[in-house]
Scaffold this motif. Structure first.
Motif, PDB file in Angstrom:
ATOM      1  N   VAL A  94      -3.437  -4.584  -5.870  1.00  0.00           N
ATOM      2  CA  VAL A  94      -4.015  -5.772  -5.246  1.00  0.00           C
ATOM      3  C   VAL A  94      -3.034  -6.934  -5.467  1.00  0.00           C
ATOM      4  N   ASN A 112     -10.149  -8.641  -1.245  1.00  0.00           N
ATOM      5  CA  ASN A 112     -10.217  -8.733   0.215  1.00  0.00           C
ATOM      6  C   ASN A 112      -9.173  -7.826   0.834  1.00  0.00           C
ATOM      7  N   GLN A 113      -9.545  -7.126   1.899  1.00  0.00           N
ATOM      8  CA  GLN A 113      -8.553  -6.370   2.667  1.00  0.00           C
ATOM      9  C   GLN A 113      -8.181  -7.199   3.887  1.00  0.00           C
ATOM     10  N   VAL A 143      -4.162  -5.470   0.428  1.00  0.00           N
ATOM     11  CA  VAL A 143      -5.321  -5.905  -0.344  1.00  0.00           C
ATOM     12  C   VAL A 143      -4.877  -7.056  -1.243  1.00  0.00           C
ATOM     13  N   THR A 161      -3.260   1.604  -4.870  1.00  0.00           N
ATOM     14  CA  THR A 161      -4.472   0.948  -5.378  1.00  0.00           C
ATOM     15  C   THR A 161      -4.187  -0.471  -5.854  1.00  0.00           C
ATOM     16  N   ASN A 204      -6.033  -7.472   7.464  1.00  0.00           N
ATOM     17  CA  ASN A 204      -5.454  -6.655   8.531  1.00  0.00           C
ATOM     18  C   ASN A 204      -4.805  -7.588   9.548  1.00  0.00           C
ATOM     19  N   THR A 207      -1.994  -3.607   6.966  1.00  0.00           N
ATOM     20  CA  THR A 207      -3.041  -3.948   6.007  1.00  0.00           C
ATOM     21  C   THR A 207      -2.487  -4.088   4.595  1.00  0.00           C
ATOM     22  N   PRO A 216       0.808  -1.237   0.000  1.00  0.00           N
ATOM     23  CA  PRO A 216       0.000   0.000   0.000  1.00  0.00           C
ATOM     24  C   PRO A 216       0.836   1.280   0.000  1.00  0.00           C
TER      25      PRO A 216
END
Length: 195
Positions: A69, A123-124, A133, A67, A126, A131, A62
């Motif tokens: 994935v 899906n995110q 994605v 943005t 954590n 975090t 991130p």
């Protein structure tokens, strides 16, 4: 210095917004950098050098590809679907997306996806405030089947065989994704051989 205790030992990456929320001004943040408690990654993120958790390159994604994935074989490794270990983190981004800065400590391999393909099955995750994605397991399998010529036929077969051995597999979801991504015929061909 009291503000050092504000940095969580299990959180590896902090955004500037998170630093401000902790009450760390630019001056205090710069002081932590000088004291080798933080390292400046780019214009909006810092790495916590007091981090004592399990290191994971995914936590950096991130910061460099906001943005992005995690996809394909990197996602397959996350879901324990393969013994293959890619030499770069596979990250899906929107077509024509410009990424200005990539990390120097590890490699990111960008894969350009259409918006429809990029928004499906996200899906995110954590882990203790860290975090990232990633595509869900069925989307990962379908993407690998779709990209089988780039990924490798043996690797694709291994991922699908391992997925099919999972008690929590969801064949209906796999079919829905394959239909939306126009590779249902290929998926059925693989399943006919393997089932």
């Amino acid at each position: 210095m009291a503000e050092i205790q504000i940095l969580l030992p299990n959180k590896q990456i902090y955004s500037i917004q998170e630093m401000k929320a902790l009450g760390l001004t630019h001056y205090k943040t710069a002081k932590l950098v000088d004291e080798k408690k933080l390292v400046h990654l780019n214009k909006s993120h810092y790495e916590n050098l007091l981090f004592s958790g399990e290191p994971n390159d995914f936590y950096f994604i991130p910061a460099f590809v906001q943005t992005g994935v995690i996809c394909l074989m990197s996602a397959a490794v996350y879901y324990n679907l393969t013994t293959y270990r890619p030499d770069a983190v596979d990250v899906a981004v929107a077509n024509k997306k410009k990424i200005s800065t990539l990390p120097e400590t590890f490699s990111i391999k960008l894969h350009y996806f259409s918006n429809e393909k990029l928004e499906l099955g996200v899906n995110q995750i954590n882990v203790d405030g860290n975090t990232f994605v990633i595509f869900d397991i069925e989307k990962t399998v379908v993407d690998i089947i779709s990209a089988r010529n780039k990924v490798g036929i043996e690797e694709t077969k291994e991922v699908l065989v391992n997925y099919l051995s999972l008690p929590e597999r969801n064949i209906n979801k796999l079919y829905r994704y394959a239909e939306k991504l126009r590779c249902l015929k290929t998926l059925k061909s693989y399943l006919e051989v393997l089932l």
